[in-house]
Design an enzyme around this catalytic site. Structure first.
Site, PDB file in Angstrom:
ATOM      1  N   CYS A  94       0.847  -1.188   0.000  1.00  0.00           N
ATOM      2  CA  CYS A  94       0.000   0.000   0.000  1.00  0.00           C
ATOM      3  C   CYS A  94       0.886   1.243   0.000  1.00  0.00           C
ATOM      4  O   CYS A  94       1.804   1.361   0.814  1.00  0.00           O
ATOM      5  CB  CYS A  94      -0.885  -0.055   1.244  1.00  0.00           C
ATOM      6  N   GLU A  95       0.607   2.151  -0.924  1.00  0.00           N
ATOM      7  CA  GLU A  95       1.443   3.343  -1.028  1.00  0.00           C
ATOM      8  C   GLU A  95       1.221   4.327   0.118  1.00  0.00           C
ATOM      9  O   GLU A  95       2.011   5.251   0.308  1.00  0.00           O
ATOM     10  CB  GLU A  95       1.234   4.044  -2.372  1.00  0.00           C
ATOM     11  N   HIS A  96       0.175   4.118   0.902  1.00  0.00           N
ATOM     12  CA  HIS A  96      -0.102   5.040   2.006  1.00  0.00           C
ATOM     13  C   HIS A  96       0.601   4.658   3.297  1.00  0.00           C
ATOM     14  O   HIS A  96       0.953   5.526   4.092  1.00  0.00           O
ATOM     15  CB  HIS A  96      -1.616   5.127   2.255  1.00  0.00           C
ATOM     16  N   HIS A  97       0.775   3.346   3.551  1.00  0.00           N
ATOM     17  CA  HIS A  97       1.362   2.905   4.814  1.00  0.00           C
ATOM     18  C   HIS A  97       2.541   1.957   4.643  1.00  0.00           C
ATOM     19  O   HIS A  97       3.130   1.524   5.625  1.00  0.00           O
ATOM     20  CB  HIS A  97       0.294   2.199   5.672  1.00  0.00           C
TER      21      HIS A  97
ATOM     22  N   GLN B  56      -5.065  -0.344  -4.832  1.00  0.00           N
ATOM     23  CA  GLN B  56      -5.674  -1.431  -5.593  1.00  0.00           C
ATOM     24  C   GLN B  56      -6.403  -0.934  -6.839  1.00  0.00           C
ATOM     25  O   GLN B  56      -6.369  -1.582  -7.881  1.00  0.00           O
ATOM     26  CB  GLN B  56      -6.613  -2.230  -4.688  1.00  0.00           C
TER      27      GLN B  56
ATOM     28  N   HIS C 260      -6.168  -6.009   2.906  1.00  0.00           N
ATOM     29  CA  HIS C 260      -5.188  -4.949   3.133  1.00  0.00           C
ATOM     30  C   HIS C 260      -4.763  -4.924   4.596  1.00  0.00           C
ATOM     31  O   HIS C 260      -5.591  -4.714   5.484  1.00  0.00           O
ATOM     32  CB  HIS C 260      -5.789  -3.595   2.739  1.00  0.00           C
TER      33      HIS C 260
ATOM     34  N   CYS D 216      -3.152  -2.701   6.061  1.00  0.00           N
ATOM     35  CA  CYS D 216      -3.331  -1.377   6.667  1.00  0.00           C
ATOM     36  C   CYS D 216      -4.717  -1.249   7.288  1.00  0.00           C
ATOM     37  O   CYS D 216      -4.910  -0.451   8.199  1.00  0.00           O
ATOM     38  CB  CYS D 216      -3.075  -0.263   5.650  1.00  0.00           C
TER      39      CYS D 216
END
Length: 182
Positions: free
Chosen positions: A71-74, A112, A140, A142
């Site tokens: 995940c590019e956020h976490h 995704q 996910h 996250c």
């Protein structure tokens, strides 16, 4: 990258010189390089000429392709399956290349929704198919390990292009082959 992992270990309150952690920065850096190896690959390299002339115009479906991404956020993993369909027009893609394209895009920092679109568009571009469908189902970390902590949640995304988008019976055939429709 190794030094960055060493700093992270220090910042969380651990001793990077502790026996179990001495080699962790280099192992973590190698792992991150492996997990993001999709950045050093291109569609042309992955396909590697495995495009074959064919007179078939019937749907080709490859389902249950496992995928692992971050995940590019976490920077936490999401893990799932990808289902791909395309309707060839004079050429078919080598079977393993479908899975390799999924891996190439999955092995990048992702969301995704974008991953699903990238896979569909690359297969469309490479094969010049009259239609392409991609569905991804993933869990996910996250969402499971932090934040809302929902252990049984799954995210599903789909992208339909060409006849799989425009023709309901073609789309229903794809979903039926996956066991999704009534």
């Amino acid at each position: 990258m190794k030094e960055s992992y060493r700093n992270i270990i220090e910042h969380i309150g651990e001793d990077p010189n502790r026996q179990g952690l001495v080699k962790t920065p280099q192992r973590a850096a190698r792992a991150m390089e492996f997990l993001t190896r999709g950045y050093v690959q291109t569609v042309d390299q992955v396909v590697d000429g495995a495009l074959f002339e064919s007179d078939t115009s019937e749907m080709v479906v490859v389902q249950n392709i496992e995928l692992y991404s971050l995940c590019e956020h976490h920077l936490l993993p999401f893990i799932g399956q990808c289902h791909v369909a395309y309707i060839p027009t004079n050429k078919v893609l080598g079977l393993s290349k479908v899975a390799r394209l999924v891996d190439m895009f999955a092995r990048r920092l992702q969301i995704q929704e974008k991953l699903t679109k990238e896979i569909a568009e690359s297969i469309q571009t490479v094969t010049d198919a009259s239609g392409v469908g991609v569905i991804i189902e993933a869990q996910h970390m996250c969402m499971m390990m932090r934040g809302v902590e929902k252990q049984n949640s799954r995210m599903k995304t789909s992208v339909m292009l060409g006849t799989l988008r425009d023709n309901q019976s073609t789309r229903m055939e794809f979903l039926s082959l996956l066991g999704i429709s009534n």
